[in-house]
Design an enzyme around this catalytic site. Structure first.
Site, PDB file in Angstrom:
ATOM      1  N   SER A 185      -1.099  10.063   1.653  1.00  0.00           N
ATOM      2  CA  SER A 185      -1.436   8.710   1.213  1.00  0.00           C
ATOM      3  C   SER A 185      -2.504   8.665   0.130  1.00  0.00           C
ATOM      4  CB  SER A 185      -1.857   7.865   2.410  1.00  0.00           C
ATOM      5  OG  SER A 185      -2.890   8.505   3.132  1.00  0.00           O
ATOM      6  N   HIS A 213       4.800   6.455   3.012  1.00  0.00           N
ATOM      7  CA  HIS A 213       4.858   6.250   1.556  1.00  0.00           C
ATOM      8  C   HIS A 213       6.133   6.787   0.918  1.00  0.00           C
ATOM      9  CE1 HIS A 213       0.688   4.874   1.371  1.00  0.00           C
ATOM     10  NE2 HIS A 213       0.470   5.768   2.326  1.00  0.00           N
ATOM     11  N   LYS A 245       4.745  -1.195   3.370  1.00  0.00           N
ATOM     12  CA  LYS A 245       4.559  -0.605   2.049  1.00  0.00           C
ATOM     13  C   LYS A 245       5.785  -0.948   1.193  1.00  0.00           C
ATOM     14  CE  LYS A 245       0.895   2.048   3.768  1.00  0.00           C
ATOM     15  NZ  LYS A 245       0.501   2.991   4.804  1.00  0.00           N
TER      16      LYS A 245
HETATM   17  C1  LIG Z   1      -0.532   2.984   5.782  1.00  0.00           C
HETATM   18  C2  LIG Z   1      -0.306   4.183   6.600  1.00  0.00           C
HETATM   19  C3  LIG Z   1      -0.205   4.098   7.983  1.00  0.00           C
HETATM   20  C4  LIG Z   1      -0.539   2.836   8.729  1.00  0.00           C
HETATM   21  O1  LIG Z   1       0.475   1.903   8.635  1.00  0.00           O
HETATM   22  P1  LIG Z   1       0.127   0.361   8.883  1.00  0.00           P
HETATM   23  O2  LIG Z   1       1.441  -0.263   9.125  1.00  0.00           O
HETATM   24  O3  LIG Z   1      -0.535  -0.096   7.653  1.00  0.00           O
HETATM   25  O4  LIG Z   1      -0.773   0.317  10.086  1.00  0.00           O
HETATM   26  C5  LIG Z   1       0.157   5.227   8.675  1.00  0.00           C
HETATM   27  N1  LIG Z   1       0.379   6.399   8.040  1.00  0.00           N
HETATM   28  C6  LIG Z   1       0.248   6.529   6.712  1.00  0.00           C
HETATM   29  C7  LIG Z   1       0.496   7.853   6.067  1.00  0.00           C
HETATM   30  C8  LIG Z   1      -0.118   5.423   5.960  1.00  0.00           C
HETATM   31  O5  LIG Z   1      -0.290   5.544   4.651  1.00  0.00           O
END
Ligand SMILES: *Cc1c(COP(=O)(O)O)cnc(C)c1O
Length: 402
Positions: A185, A213, A245
C-alpha cells in the site's frame, strides 16, 4: 462541561500530542467537498493525487443511483449483524458475484478491510500458532496477529526464500499462516505470489493475500494481482479484497473455499459482533462490478497514465521513484526526512496539487515519502501539471523546513 476527569485525561494526552508535533508527525485532516480526482479543499480547486479511487468510481453517478435504489428497496442499514437478521438479499448477491469474479467457491462480506484482516487471522490462528509476514504488510494484518495472540515473524520485503526459511524453522504441529499484501500500500510494488505459494507448498504454510490495491486495477478482468500473475485460486487459499478502493464504495470480503467461509462465520469475532455492511452499499458495489467488467478502458487509461508519469518522473533530478507499476507511485525526496516531504507537499498544495506526505510510523524511519496515486479519473493535463510542479520544486531549489 470539563470536570476533573476530563481535565486529567487532557493533561495526560497533551505531552503525547506535543511529542508528535515535535517529530513533524502530527496528522491533520482536510475536508474535501466530495470524493474524486477534482475536488474543492479549503476554498480552492485541487487535483487529488492521494486517494485510492483508482478507477474513478467513488463519485460515479451510476453508483449513486444504485445506492439510492438499493436503499429504497432493501434499507439503508442492515439493522443487525449477519448472523442475527442483518444478512439481506443484496449481501448474498454480492458475495456470489465476488466469489465468481475471484474464481472461488465462496466469499464473505466484512464491513471494512481492517475487520476482514483482523477477523480472518484471528479465526485461523491462536496462541502458539505462527503468522509469517512480509515486513511491509498493512497495519491491519499485524493487528490481526496481535488479536489472535499468535507469534509474529517477519521476512524481508518481497523475499519468498526468506519466508521459506522462517517456515522451515516452525513447529509443523502448529498452524502456520503466511500473509502478504498483493500490492504494497505504501510502496506500490507487488508480492511474488507464485514464489510465495511455492514456499508454502514446499514447507506446509497457508497463504493469505490481501489484494486491497490490486483488485479492480490489475489483470485483464481487473481480478487483481493473482490474475495478473496467473496464480490459481488453489495456491492462495485465503484472498482478501476491499471495496473502498478501486470499487469506489466501502467494505471488504474474504474469498476462498466453502469450508474457509463457514469457519469464518463461526469463529471470526470481527465478523460476528458487528452490524452488517449497509445493504445500500452492497447494491452499489454490484454496479461497480458491472463497470469493472464492462469498461476495461478505465484500466487501460490508468496504465497509460502510470507509464507516462514514470517516463517523465524518472528524468527529474532530486527525486527517486520506487519500483512500482501500479497506480501507487511513491516519491522519495532528499534524505527522506519528514520535514523535506512536508515542505514539498505544502508547495504542491499551494499550486492546487494534493499529495499526502506519508511519514513514520506508517512507513519505516528515514523513508518519509510523497505517496502519489493515479486514477482513471485523471487527465493527461492533470499529470502534466503535477510533473511540471515537481520539476520546478525538486530541481530548482533546496527543500527546507519553511
Ligand atoms: C486499505 C487497506 C486495508 C483496509 O481496508 P479498509 O476497507 O479501508 O478498512 C487493508 N489492507 C490493505 C493492504 C489496505 O491498503
Amino acid at each position: 462541561m470539563s470536570g476533573a476527569g476530563s481535565a486529567d485525561l487532557d493533561a495526560a494526552l497533551a505531552p503525547r500530542l506535543a511529542e508528535r508535533h515535535a517529530q513533524a508527525r502530527y496528522r491533520q485532516r482536510r475536508t474535501a467537498d466530495r470524493a474524486g480526482a477534482h475536488v474543492h479543499v479549503d476554498g480552492r480547486d485541487v487535483v487529488n493525487f492521494c486517494s485510492n479511487d483508482y478507477l474513478g468510481l467513488a463519485h460515479d453517478p451510476r453508483l449513486g443511483e444504485a445506492l439510492a435504489a438499493s436503499a429504497r428497496r432493501f434499507g439503508t442499514g442492515g439493522g443487525a449483524s449477519h448472523l442475527v437478521s442483518g444478512h439481506l438479499t443484496p449481501h448474498a448477491m454480492l458475495e456470489q458475484r465476488l466469489a465468481c469474479w475471484t474464481g472461488r467457491e465462496r466469499a464473505l462480506l466484512f464491513s471494512s478491510g481492517y475487520q476482514a484482516n483482523t477477523g480472518t487471522i484471528a479465526a485461523l490462528t491462536g496462541r502458539g500458532d505462527h503468522v509469517v509476514h512480509d515486513r511491509l504488510n498493512h497495519a491491519s494484518l499485524l493487528d490481526g496477529t496481535r488479536l489472535a495472540g499468535a507469534r509474529l515473524h517477519r521476512f524481508a520485503h518481497r523475499d519468498p526464500a526468506h519466508a521459506g526459511q522462517l517456515l522451515a524453522g516452525l513447529d509443523p504441529a502448529r498452524a502456520r499462516l503466511v500473509v502478504s499484501d498483493g500490492v504494497f500500500s505504501m510502496d506500490g510494488d507487488c508480492a511474488d505470489v507464485t514464489a510465495l505459494a511455492g514456499q508454502c507448498r514446499a514447507r506446509g504454510g497457508w497463504l493469505m493475500i490481501d489484494d486491497a490495491h490490486g483488485l479492480g486495477v490489475l489483470g485483464a478482468r481487473g481480478a487483481g494481482t493473482l490474475e495478473a500473475q496467473g496464480v490459481s485460486a488453489d495456491e492462495v487459499p485465503v484472498l482478501v479484497g476491499t471495496l473502498g478502493k478501486a470499487l469506489g464504495t466501502q467494505g471488504a470480503f474474504v474469498a476462498g473455499s466453502h469450508t474457509l467461509i463457514e469457519a469464518l462465520i463461526q469463529f471470526s469475532r470481527p465478523y460476528v459482533y458487528t452490524t452488517s455492511l449497509s445493504p445500500a452499499l452492497a447494491g452499489a458495489t454490484l454496479t461497480a462490478l458491472d463497470i469493472v467488467r464492462d469498461e476495461p478502458e478505465r484500466r487501460t487509461h490508468l496504465q497509460t497514465l502510470i507509464g507516462a508519469f514514470r517516463h517523465a518522473a524518472e528524468r527529474l533530478p532530486g527525486i527517486r521513484l520506487m519500483p512500482s507499476d501500479t497506480p501507487i507511485q511513491p516519491l522519495l525526496v532528499g534524505r527522506g526526512s519528514e520535514a523535506e516531504v512536508l515542505a514539498l507537499a505544502r508547495r504542491l498544495a499551494d499550486e492546487g496539487l494534493w499529495c499526502t506526505a506519508i511519514r513514520p510510523p506508517t512507513v519505516p524511519e528515514g523513508s518519509a515519502r510523497l505517496r502519489i496515486t493515479l486514477s482513471a479519473a485523471h487527465t493527461h493535463a492533470d499529470l502534466d501539471r503535477l510533473l511540471s510542479a515537481l520539476e520546478y520544486h525538486c530541481c530548482s531549489q533546496e527543500l527546507t523546513d519553511d
